[in-house]
Design an enzyme around this catalytic site. Structure first.
Site, short mmCIF file in Angstrom:
data_model
loop_
_atom_site.label_atom_id
_atom_site.label_comp_id
_atom_site.label_asym_id
_atom_site.label_seq_id
_atom_site.Cartn_x
_atom_site.Cartn_y
_atom_site.Cartn_z
CG ASP A 282 -2.30 0.73 0.81
OD1 ASP A 282 -2.35 2.03 0.61
OD2 ASP A 282 -3.24 0.17 1.09
CG HIS A 305 -0.83 1.59 -3.48
ND1 HIS A 305 -2.11 1.26 -3.01
CD2 HIS A 305 -0.40 0.29 -4.01
CE1 HIS A 305 -2.31 0.14 -3.24
NE2 HIS A 305 -1.61 -0.36 -4.01
#
Length: 474
Positions: A282, A305
């Protein structure tokens, strides 16, 4: 005879006295030299049990000359509290929770104490280590520290939202040469996780998973030189803190691990994150509402991310973020590069944001502002929004994944993004043909240099209606 007595000493007598005085001086110096070596400590690899001293606080006033004469010896070494001395086994199977709690209670009451987690594998259940403690406390992890293995082994009475919490741990340092292991795989595979249900679905229902390390309402804390890996959810988070220094962390989880943000901060001010490597599933670093005055420097991210401000404004909430600097970073093999993401319907503002000297390596969405962030297709268009302004991108270079345009500014229909500045932005395709169609919607700013790809969609000036609609509350 009286005349002979009044005469000064002979030259031979003077010579003898000088020899005696010199001999006494050499003996004194030799004794002092021997004392210093005898009381010294070996450092580094010569002594594996050596623990570095925390820096001493500056005195309130300079010492007097008499103090100097009384304090000629070296400072006392810190008090070290080894968790094994409190009953910890460290075999990876035994529950060492009570030993850790007892060691914390004792170390917390002593100035400049060290709570030592030595070589071994120590399993503890969800625990809150509460302060305030005496100044200079060090929590040193040189072995492996881990939670129970997955949700089936998690005690029913324990929180499923957090594992280790440091509460009101002002002035504390968490460091060491060991590993904090999250045992997160069974949590990642819960059917309520994104696309983990039957046939790639996501099942409804509660899906709590613990953040691995949390600092809550703590001031002037340091986290350094640790390896943190495989967290069930966020690896380390700071909530309601001020004065946070992070350096030399290695954070590792697989790219497919959901919601495993590397470092997350919210409602936290004065943060410095330096010289760390983060690989996860993430956001590499996520900055939530209520954060200001943060610097992120010399950080390598990916896979993951990217570095994100947000998401902000969820459930029509207010979010205020300001004075964030990201520089000298590398982002590679990541879904995003540097991103600002907000939900529709929120209020507040994001301002004074600087991204500079960032190298992109095969990154989708290298530069992104997304004010339509949504985790499903059910989000409705709303009129209020978090106001985004004064965002600069300087010397952003590298390669992008051609699946998406490298630059994406999707701003609210009703509250535009303003004062966006781009300079020395050069982004080329990692492979394939160039995507030279950046996306802009209701975004205002200026190009200080030519960019690659060219950005013709950024509007000049400021919208006339902005001041009439804008109420940030920040």
């Amino acid at each position: 005879m009286a005349t002979a007595i009044l005469r000064g000493p002979s030259s031979s007598s003077i010579l003898i006295m000088i020899i005696i005085l010199l001999s006494m001086s050499r003996i004194s110096n030799a004794r002092t030299h021997y004392h210093k070596h005898k009381s010294g400590h070996k450092h580094g690899v010569d002594n594996p049990n050596y623990i570095s001293h925390p820096p001493a606080a500056s005195p309130a006033e300079p010492p007097s000359s008499s103090d100097h004469l009384r304090n000629t010896s070296s400072p006392e070494p810190p008090c070290v509290f080894n968790v094994r001395d409190f009953g910890a086994i460290g075999n990876g199977n035994s529950d060492d929770t009570q030993a850790f709690r007892a060691a914390w209670k004792t170390a917390c009451a002593v100035e400049s104490a060290v709570l030592l987690v030595p070589d071994g594998v120590f399993m503890v259940t969800s625990t809150i280590f509460s302060g305030p403690c005496q100044r200079g406390l060090v929590f040193q992890v040189d072995g492996v520290l881990m939670p129970p293995d997955g949700p089936d082994c998690w005690p029913a009475s324990d929180s499923r939202r957090q594992w280790i919490v440091f509460y009101r741990a002002d002035g504390m340092t968490l460091r060491g040469e060991g590993t904090i292991e999250g045992n997160g795989e069974e949590w990642w595979n819960l059917p309520c996780k994104p696309h983990r249900g039957p046939n790639g679905s996501t099942l409804p229902g509660p899906c709590d998973s613990p953040a691995l390390i949390r600092f809550f309402l703590s001031y002037n804390v340091t986290v350094k030189d640790l390896r943190i890996e495989n967290s069930p959810q966020f690896h380390i988070k700071f909530d309601g803190c001020e004065g946070v220094h992070i350096e030399g962390l290695s954070i590792n989880s697989p790219a497919f691990s959901p919601n495993t943000d590397g470092i997350h901060i919210e409602n936290t001010k004065s943060v410095a994150i330096y010289n760390s490597v983060i690989r996860n599933g993430d956001d590499c670093i996520s900055i939530g509402p209520g954060c200001s005055h943060a610097i992120i420097e010399n950080v390598t991210c990916g896979p993951g991310h990217g570095i994100s401000i947000g998401s902000l404004g969820v459930h029509n909430s207010q979010a205020c973020v300001s004075n964030i600097t990201v520089r000298n970073a590398r982002i590679k093999n990541s879904d995003n590069g540097v991103r600002i993401k907000t939900w529709q319907g929120g209020t507040g503002s994001v301002s004074s944001i600087s991204f500079e000297n960032i190298l992109m390596d095969n990154v989708r969405n290298c530069i992104m502002i997304d004010q339509y962030y949504c985790l499903s297709k059910q989000c409705m268009n709303q009129t209020s929004a978090v106001y985004v302004s004064d965002v600069s991108y300087t010397n952003i270079k590298g390669t992008y994944d051609v699946k998406s345009p490298p630059i994406h500014f999707a701003c609210s229909d009703t509250i535009a993004c303003t004062d966006i500045t781009l300079s020395e932005v050069e982004l080329l395709p990692f492979e394939g043909e160039m995507v030279d169609d950046p996306f802009c919607w209701n975004a205002y700013g200026v190009l200080q240099t030519l960019t690659i790809p060219p950005i013709y969609c950024l509007q000049e000036g400021r919208p006339e209606s902005l001041q009439e609609k804008l109420i940030t509350g920040c």
